[in-house]
Design an enzyme around this catalytic site. Structure first.
Site, PDB file in Angstrom:
ATOM      1  N   ASP A 294     -10.290  -0.637   0.924  1.00  0.00           N
ATOM      2  CA  ASP A 294      -8.770  -0.337   0.801  1.00  0.00           C
ATOM      3  C   ASP A 294      -8.245   0.519  -0.714  1.00  0.00           C
ATOM      4  O   ASP A 294      -8.397   0.181  -1.809  1.00  0.00           O
ATOM      5  CB  ASP A 294      -7.781  -1.061   1.898  1.00  0.00           C
ATOM      6  CG  ASP A 294      -6.216   0.609   2.132  1.00  0.00           C
ATOM      7  OD1 ASP A 294      -6.891   1.440   2.483  1.00  0.00           O
ATOM      8  OD2 ASP A 294      -5.202  -0.164   1.682  1.00  0.00           O
TER       9      ASP A 294
ATOM     10  N   ASP B  68      -5.337  -4.077   3.574  1.00  0.00           N
ATOM     11  CA  ASP B  68      -4.191  -4.963   3.691  1.00  0.00           C
ATOM     12  C   ASP B  68      -3.188  -5.015   4.985  1.00  0.00           C
ATOM     13  O   ASP B  68      -2.602  -4.905   5.314  1.00  0.00           O
ATOM     14  CB  ASP B  68      -3.306  -4.924   2.564  1.00  0.00           C
ATOM     15  CG  ASP B  68      -2.173  -2.586   2.860  1.00  0.00           C
ATOM     16  OD1 ASP B  68      -3.791  -1.960   2.773  1.00  0.00           O
ATOM     17  OD2 ASP B  68      -1.340  -2.819   3.261  1.00  0.00           O
TER      18      ASP B  68
ATOM     19  N   ASP C  30      -4.414   2.233  -0.774  1.00  0.00           N
ATOM     20  CA  ASP C  30      -2.878   2.211  -0.734  1.00  0.00           C
ATOM     21  C   ASP C  30      -2.513   0.381  -0.403  1.00  0.00           C
ATOM     22  O   ASP C  30      -3.040   0.350   1.507  1.00  0.00           O
ATOM     23  CB  ASP C  30      -1.730   2.515  -0.380  1.00  0.00           C
ATOM     24  CG  ASP C  30      -2.742   4.986  -0.274  1.00  0.00           C
ATOM     25  OD1 ASP C  30      -2.074   4.153  -2.181  1.00  0.00           O
ATOM     26  OD2 ASP C  30      -2.293   5.541   0.221  1.00  0.00           O
TER      27      ASP C  30
END
Length: 227
Positions: free
Chosen positions: A12, A181, A14
């Site tokens: 991922d 995240d 961001d």
């Protein structure tokens, strides 16, 4: 979770590789100043709440990305017309794509994995913005592909976007690992697609340990499992 079984590692963007909060504040400050709008901690807080709500709706399939780009500004500044919001959005994205701020350990981790695994950036962000930030960070050359929800036509956790990564890398699901995240978009989405998953969670506590997926507090911990 032995790394030798993997051929593909998806990351991922961001909150996993990019320090989005820092990039967002920098881009918003420059955007607001350029458009003669008030910049303050309260404005940033309001924008972030609205923006998060809209991205949650995007992940649920309840809003299109083009509407998101407009509504996050019309809701932050209620007197703004949609035309003005669109201009604001264009300026913001131009500033945002110049930011290459990385989370601690991101550069070392990607450099160490490069050449040993296929690497794909898998993000719900906007195509030109994320590619620009990846270039600004100096990590662009280490990735085999960049897949964005804007170009894919679907957003994580939709398993179609994960299967797109598998297809590009020409691997099967059990040969791949997703690192992110967001517990819903990244982890549950990857698991639904048959991939293994690693939750990057700096606030992780040992009591939250699970056998379903790996949890790390620092990105460089990933190297202990993969190298």
């Amino acid at each position: 979770m032995p790394g030798k079984k993997y051929r593909l590692i998806c990351f991922d963007a961001d909150g996993t590789l990019f320090d989005y909060n820092r990039a967002e504040e920098w881009a918003l400050k420059n955007t607001f100043l350029e458009h003669n709008l008030a910049f303050s901690g309260k404005t940033i807080e309001t924008y972030r709440k609205i923006n998060k709500s809209l991205w949650d709706r995007l992940e649920q399939g309840n809003i299109k990305i083009e509407r998101l780009k407009i509504e996050r500004f019309t809701k932050t500044f209620p007197g703004l017309s949609e035309k003005e919001a669109l201009e604001l959005s264009k300026t913001y994205l131009e500033h945002l794509k110049k930011t290459g701020f990385l989370i601690s350990g991101a550069e070392e981790t990607i450099r160490a994995l490069h050449g040993k695994y296929k690497l794909i950036l898998l993000t719900n962000g906007l195509a030109k913005t994320q590619e620009g930030r990846l270039r600004a960070s100096g990590l662009y050359a280490y990735f085999d592909a960049v897949i964005t929800s804007e170009e894919a036509g679907c957003a994580k956790p939709d398993e179609r976007i994960f299967r797109m990564a598998l297809s590009i890398a020409k691997v099967i699901s059990r040969e791949s690992l997703m690192v992110g995240d967001n517990l819903t978009a990244d982890i549950k989405g990857a698991l639904m697609a048959g991939m293994d998953a690693c939750w990057y969670n700096p606030l992780y506590e040992e009591k939250n340990k699970t056998e379903e997926y790996l949890i790390i507090k620092n990105l460089k911990e990933l190297l202990n499992f993969l190298l």
